[in-house]
Design an enzyme around this catalytic site. Structure first.
Site, PDB file in Angstrom:
ATOM      1  N   HIS A  61      -6.435   8.165  16.767  1.00  0.00           N
ATOM      2  CA  HIS A  61      -7.206   7.969  15.542  1.00  0.00           C
ATOM      3  C   HIS A  61      -7.066   6.530  15.040  1.00  0.00           C
ATOM      4  CE1 HIS A  61      -8.012   9.532  11.171  1.00  0.00           C
ATOM      5  NE2 HIS A  61      -8.998   8.789  11.623  1.00  0.00           N
ATOM      6  N   GLU A  64      -8.964   4.227  17.245  1.00  0.00           N
ATOM      7  CA  GLU A  64     -10.404   4.264  16.933  1.00  0.00           C
ATOM      8  C   GLU A  64     -10.726   3.308  15.787  1.00  0.00           C
ATOM      9  OE1 GLU A  64     -12.928   6.337  13.851  1.00  0.00           O
ATOM     10  OE2 GLU A  64     -11.829   7.883  14.933  1.00  0.00           O
ATOM     11  N   HIS A  65      -9.915   3.314  14.738  1.00  0.00           N
ATOM     12  CA  HIS A  65     -10.137   2.419  13.599  1.00  0.00           C
ATOM     13  C   HIS A  65      -9.934   0.963  13.998  1.00  0.00           C
ATOM     14  CE1 HIS A  65     -10.202   4.954   9.777  1.00  0.00           C
ATOM     15  NE2 HIS A  65     -10.198   5.844  10.749  1.00  0.00           N
ATOM     16  N   GLU A 162      -6.031   8.584   4.663  1.00  0.00           N
ATOM     17  CA  GLU A 162      -7.053   9.538   5.086  1.00  0.00           C
ATOM     18  C   GLU A 162      -6.402  10.870   5.459  1.00  0.00           C
ATOM     19  OE1 GLU A 162     -10.225  10.300   8.734  1.00  0.00           O
ATOM     20  OE2 GLU A 162      -9.249   8.348   8.529  1.00  0.00           O
TER      21      GLU A 162
END
Length: 970
Positions: A61, A64-65, A162
């Protein structure tokens, strides 16, 4: 072999989708390219990888960012967000799944598509992975006051916050705990998004190693869709990426899970902030099934899942809904095909752990009954009908249709499956239909997949009012311990990193490094579907001829009548329930079965919008809508008629069940909707439409549903509630009525004939009709709502103008301008919130700021104000203005599905937004100047006009005593 080094392996025509499937392999690297060729100008690209975490640090994750934070060819700090405003894209995003990561975009403009493709390819395969970007997007240590080493140590980071927000949701915790139990030894055991307790353990070197091992063309699948040929894409794949790589000897794969020898029971906890714990436990059971690569086996599971759970008449759904020891079925009911081995689950919410045995017995009894007696053939046919309808329907209102189609095949393809059976399912459906003629087929599926399957987990997830405080205290103690162990040099390093990161965030990169489109590339006009009028008897009817691939969409629209005050707030509940009850003398079970047999579902909703030239004028309509395959259009018409004319509000037990389910659903989605609830509340004092949005969709509705649900145990209250819904219905039946029909033109004549036959005997008497009256609203709100969350949701709103006003285009552009130039950097990058923005909301007549999953509170509210100071006190360039205009035009021009475009056009016109008005508004957007932005901000966004709303937790609120707004517990 093509000039780009690709070999075409095969082609296949998919008749139902009107697409040509093409499969290619790159000879040098082994990269796979699947292309779906069609006439759609909204071209789609994605590149995806298997990404297989071995812990819960959120490595996939965070990668990905961070991948989207600068690359070799485009070494700017934020190329992804910079391209969102230098583009006419119809979709841009990136996704992390449980074992895959995908980077998709779409655009109708060829120049724009190629620009985005170059940026995406370089970002994905050649990212800089700067440690500062990893710290910003993932997690970092900072002092609460960044330059003060005596201040407490805290965690900052976008993904960290998040996931704190995500894991504040009981449904998210439930899903993660179930995966942990069902997959004890492979990647799905871990939280691919990241566990906030584990995320801080990730190091930059681990992230870079993960990228090197996973983001390689040999582990990649390229997928494209649309009217551009495969060779067009492949030339850029080769130029930008593939020429720099060689094939790897092995591809990444996910092994099968080791199977249990006997079913397991697992206990877990989740945080609640209220002491009332009775009937708050979740009970869920799940079975691990077959591999996702077998398309027919997946279809079998989908069939069985739908037979058991599709609607209230389905045997397992009925048992769960009518269960006396729980509130409602679990949100996890159904089959999950996002993992290498799919699983099926069912469960209950709002129960007690003591009912574990009763729950397992309930489920087992239903399955045994299906094995012994089978299921009615008409129910099987209904499920097959739904599967056909889902395959045929052209979607595209949430994401581009082409991307939806690609996602249907993505996960199986990543695991080595042939994607064709997942795209062209007609042959498999035909084989399935033939198998379903055998009486023993469904019973045998139940035995093989469920009853004789030892790899079963039952999860008991119980509420714990102390857990949130324990987690918070553990984090504080861990940070205090870390701080105590820091040497003076390490403390200084933390201070220096914060300063360097802040300087990097505030640095203005040269945007000319990135490609762009300009206003010169914008199409001349807005494309809108055309309609014609053809009355049905004495009823007005609007007809759209759209390419819907054999589906018919019908809507009955009624002007909202004046209601007694005690009924007004029940309208959204009426809309929720009217399609879930019996009609035409049949029970809700018979009606649910009828809906499944002939339609893709019915839906009722309210349409509430401001007038085009007066924010206090309000247009209010009720709509009852449905869709069906063309061969069932008469059945759809009859069902809509029967639902509207003879719905049964006398099914008291059903009403009670629905109210419990509604309350459970609303409570479980509070943190998902936190920013929407905050914005709706903040805007509620500025127009009548905004006030009704708040009352019908916001926090007052939450309170009302809870109160009504508690009262439903009282028979007298239940009967009174039933009578109130019936009273609303009677008033609606006397309202002016019209029809909206969307389908291919060839179906219009038979639809008109059948509608006339069905409605000819219904008299229309409007002599006593009084339209719903609204009164002007103008008041500020300063309010805090407290709920169970680890992050904040902040909103500030200002009264503005109606969409026809000369300042509306400038206010619309202003939202993008403030987000691009200030809010994104200040609140997301520096503050660590998952999102923040500003926008003009024409339907509520206001301008709004918001933040989403935000670790800060006062600082964010201050940032909203500082953005306005930044706007007035700085010199801004024309390029920033052009980028904001491009963003607005991109949203205006964004294509929807064929039915969605017609529906949107109709309701816009119904509310005064004619095609001419919408096109004129678009032209005025293109003429907005920086002076206009500064003027409208100075005119409308004044501090004494502002309403401010915050959704937060007791922990955060205890640390901001200076925020003296009125407080309530939500």
């Amino acid at each position: 072999m093509t000039p780009s080094g690709f070999i075409c392996l095969r082609t296949h025509h998919i008749e139902n989708l009107k697409l040509q499937f093409e499969e290619y392999r790159h000879q040098a690297t082994g990269a796979i390219h699947y292309h779906l060729a069609g006439e759609d100008e909204n071209n789609v690209f994605l590149v995806a990888f298997l990404t297989v975490p071995e812990d819960s640090t959120g490595i996939a994750h965070i990668l990905e960012h961070t991948t989207l934070c600068g690359s070799q060819r485009y070494p700017v700090r934020d190329p992804f967000f910079m391209m969102t405003r230098r583009s006419l894209n119809t979709f841009m995003n990136a996704f992390t799944g449980s074992d895959w990561t995908a980077y998709p975009f779409a655009s109708q403009n060829v120049k724009d598509f190629d620009n985005l493709l170059r940026v995406y390819l370089d970002a994905v395969f050649f990212p800089l992975l700067d440690p500062l970007d990893i710290a910003q997007e993932g997690c970092r240590l900072e002092f609460e006051t960044p330059d003060d080493s005596h201040a407490p140590l805290v965690y900052r980071g976008v993904v960290f916050n998040e996931m704190k927000g995500a894991m504040s949701s009981s449904s998210q915790v439930l899903s993660q705990k179930l995966n942990e139990a069902l997959f004890p030894t492979i990647t799905y055991h871990y939280n691919s998004g990241g566990d906030p307790e584990i995320i801080p353990q990730l190091t930059p070197s681990q992230l870079k190693a993960f990228h090197a091992s996973h983001y390689h063309p040999s582990n990649a699948i390229f997928m494209t869709y649309g009217c551009l040929p495969a060779s067009h894409h492949q030339a850029l794949f080769q130029e930008c990426v593939l020429t720099h790589f060689h094939a790897l000897p092995h591809r990444i794969f996910v092994p099968n899970e080791q199977r249990f020898s006997s079913p397991q029971v697992v206990h877990a906890r989740y945080a609640v902030d209220k002491p009332e714990l009775a009937r708050k436990t979740h009970l869920v059971t799940a079975w691990l099934l077959n591999e996702i690569t077998d398309a027919r086996a997946v279809l079998n599971v989908q069939l069985l899942s739908d037979i058991l759970l599709d609607n209230s008449a389905s045997p397992l759904r009925y048992a769960l809904e009518s269960c006396e020891f729980a509130d409602s079925p679990s949100s996890l009911c159904g089959f999950d095909d996002s993992t290498h081995e799919i699983f099926f689950s069912c469960g209950l919410e709002g129960t007690d752990a003591e009912y574990l045995t009763a729950f397992e017995t309930l489920v087992n009894d239903v399955l045994m009954d299906v094995v012994e007696h089978g299921v009615p053939q008409e129910q099987v046919e209904s499920v097959l009908h739904q599967m056909e309808l889902q395959q045929r329907e052209i979607t595209g209102d949430g994401m581009p249709y082409g991307l939806h189609v690609l996602f249907n095949a993505l996960v199986p393809a990543l695991h080595g499956a042939d994607p064709i059976p997942f795209l062209d399912i007609d042959p498999l459906l035909q084989a399935l239909r033939e198998d379903c003629q055998r009486p023993d087929f469904i019973p045998q599926l139940v035995k093989d997949l469920l009853l004789n399957n030892a790899h079963r987990v039952t999860l008991v997830m119980s509420p714990d009012p102390d857990l949130a405080q324990q987690q918070l205290q553990a984090e504080k103690e861990k940070l205090a311990q870390l701080k105590a162990q820091l040497s003076p040099a390490e403390r200084q390093a933390i201070i220096e990193q914060a300063a360097i990161l802040k300087a990097r965030q505030e640095k203005i990169d040269n945007p000319d490094i990135l490609p762009k489109v300009t206003v010169d590339d914008i199409p001349d006009t807005l494309k809108l579907p055309e309609s014609y009028q053809r009355d049905i008897l004495h009823y007005p009817a609007t007809w759209f001829a759209q390419g819907t691939n054999g589906l018919v969409y019908q809507t009955i629209i009624m002007q909202l009548p004046q209601l007694p005050p005690e009924l007004v707030d029940l309208l959204p509940i009426y809309c929720e329930f009217i399609t879930e009850l019996g009609c035409a003398g049949e029970s809700y079970l018979d009606t649910a079965a009828r809906q499944a047999a002939v339609t893709g579902g019915l839906n009722a909703r309210l349409s509430v919008r401001c007038g085009v030239d007066d924010v206090q004028q309000t247009h209010l309509f009720f709509a009852l809508e449905g869709k069906a395959l063309a061969r069932h259009q008469a059945d759809l018409s009859q069902l809509l008629h029967d639902t509207l004319m003879s719905v049964r509000f006398d099914e008291l037990e059903r009403l009670q069940e629905l109210m419990v389910q509604l309350r459970s659903s609303i409570d479980s989605h509070l943190t998902h909707r936190g920013h929407q609830l905050a914005m709706t509340a903040a805007a509620s004092g500025f127009s009548a439409a905004a006030a009704w949005h708040h009352r019908w969709n916001g926090i007052p509705h939450v309170y009302l549903v809870r109160e009504l649900e508690q009262n439903m145990a009282n028979k007298t209250a239940l009967i009174h509630f039933s009578q109130q819904l019936a009273a609303i219905h009677e008033l609606l039946l006397n309202a002016p009525r019209q029809f909206l029909i969307i389908s291919e033109e060839e179906h219009h004549a038979p639809i008109a004939h059948d509608l006339a036959q069905i409605w000819h005997s219904i008299p229309v008497s409007l002599t006593d009709f009084s339209p719903f009256k609204t009164i002007p609203v103008k008041q500020k709100m300063e309010k805090i709502w407290q709920l169970n969350t680890q992050v904040n949701f902040c909103a500030k709103a200002y009264p503005a103008v109606a969409i026809q006003h000369r300042d509306a285009p400038a206010l619309t552009v202003l939202g993008d301008f403030l987000r691009n130039g200030f809010l994104h950097r200040a609140i997301r990058e520096q503050g660590g919130a998952y999102g923040a923005s500003a926008s003009y909301h024409a339907d509520a007549g206001c301008f709004r700021f918001f933040s989403f999953r935000d670790p800060l509170l006062m600082e964010t509210l201050q940032a909203f104000d500082q953005s306005l100071i930044w706007l007035q006190n700085n010199t801004h360039n024309e390029q920033a203005l052009e980028e904001a205009i491009l963003g607005v035009i991109g949203r205006i021009d964004q294509p929807l599905s064929p039915s969605g475009e017609a529906n949107s056009t109709f309701f816009a016109q119904l509310n005064g937004r004619t095609p001419e008005q919408r096109r004129e508004f678009r032209r005025r957007v293109l003429k907005v100047t920086i002076t206009d932005l500064q003027r409208v901000a100075m005119t409308y966004l004044q501090a004494h006009f502002a309403s401010t709303v915050v959704l937060s937790s007791a922990h955060f609120l205890a640390e901001v005593p200076e925020l003296t707004f009125t407080r309530e517990v939500l």
